[in-house]
Design a protein around this motif. Structure first.
Motif, PDB file in Angstrom:
ATOM      1  N   ILE A   1       0.853  -1.182   0.000  1.00 33.48           N
ATOM      2  CA  ILE A   1       0.000   0.000   0.000  1.00 33.48           C
ATOM      3  C   ILE A   1       0.891   1.236   0.000  1.00 33.48           C
ATOM      4  O   ILE A   1       1.750   1.400   0.853  1.00 33.48           O
ATOM      5  N   LYS A   2       0.677   2.087  -0.984  1.00 36.12           N
ATOM      6  CA  LYS A   2       1.480   3.297  -1.119  1.00 36.12           C
ATOM      7  C   LYS A   2       0.601   4.522  -0.924  1.00 36.12           C
ATOM      8  O   LYS A   2      -0.567   4.523  -1.276  1.00 36.12           O
ATOM      9  N   MET A   3       1.210   5.544  -0.382  1.00 34.73           N
ATOM     10  CA  MET A   3       0.524   6.822  -0.238  1.00 34.73           C
ATOM     11  C   MET A   3       0.870   7.694  -1.434  1.00 34.73           C
ATOM     12  O   MET A   3       1.992   7.674  -1.923  1.00 34.73           O
ATOM     13  N   ASP A   4      -0.093   8.451  -1.895  1.00 33.67           N
ATOM     14  CA  ASP A   4       0.132   9.455  -2.925  1.00 33.67           C
ATOM     15  C   ASP A   4       0.294  10.788  -2.212  1.00 33.67           C
ATOM     16  O   ASP A   4      -0.649  11.276  -1.581  1.00 33.67           O
ATOM     17  N   ILE A   5       1.487  11.364  -2.298  1.00 33.90           N
ATOM     18  CA  ILE A   5       1.806  12.615  -1.599  1.00 33.90           C
ATOM     19  C   ILE A   5       2.140  13.674  -2.645  1.00 33.90           C
ATOM     20  O   ILE A   5       2.989  13.452  -3.510  1.00 33.90           O
TER      21      ILE A   5
END
Length: 171
Positions: free
Chosen positions: A16-20
């Motif tokens: 799971i990756k965060m979009d920043i």
């Protein structure tokens, strides 16, 4: 069987990756300090900056997607006209600053943020020895109307100052 399920959950959780989205509104030294403190490999990091500065960050070993703007400063008109920000839901949007007292000086950026889809906006004050994060909830200052009002007051005060300067100069 339970141990196998646990391992699968851990693998899924790591993917799971965060979009920043980061607005580069500080100098190169402070920006590099921030990038060194975050996990750019396990998150999708987008950074808005002038096109002339992209080469500094694209070859530095950080896994970031640079979004260049033609103008040196980040302003609402240029960003919205160029339409380079991906149309995704950002987990976090970061506005960088060297000082907490400048929080209301970014009206153009807040106007851009009002057009985005996001979960959380963070105001990051990057000092010499620490990075302090302030959570900016969806506030009134993110609206385009707020940006227009700030611009109008600024222009009024500039005009008033010039008139006052001419009147005092005539005495």
């Amino acid at each position: 069987m339970a141990g196998g399920t646990w391992n699968i959950c851990l693998k899924v959780q790591r993917q799971i990756k965060m979009d920043i989205l980061i607005f580069k509104t500080v100098n190169e030294e402070r920006t590099k300090r921030l990038l060194s403190s975050i996990d750019t490999l396990n998150n999708r990091v987008y950074m808005i900056m002038p096109e002339s500065e992209i080469s500094i960050y694209s070859g530095a070993g950080w896994n970031i997607q640079c979004i260049g703007t033609k103008e040196k400063c980040i302003d609402y008109g240029t960003i919205m006209e160029e339409d380079r920000i991906p149309d995704i839901m950002f987990h976090e949007v970061w506005v960088l600053s060297p000082d907490i007292n400048s929080i209301y000086a970014y009206s153009e950026i807040y106007a851009v943020i009002s057009e985005l889809r996001y979960r959380k906006v963070c105001y990051k004050v990057i000092k010499k020895d620490e990075i302090v994060t302030y959570n900016l909830n969806k506030e009134l200052m993110f609206s385009r109307m707020h940006d227009l009002m700030v611009s109008a007051v600024t222009k009024y005060m500039t005009l008033f100052y010039r008139i006052e300067k001419k009147v005092k100069g005539c005495k």
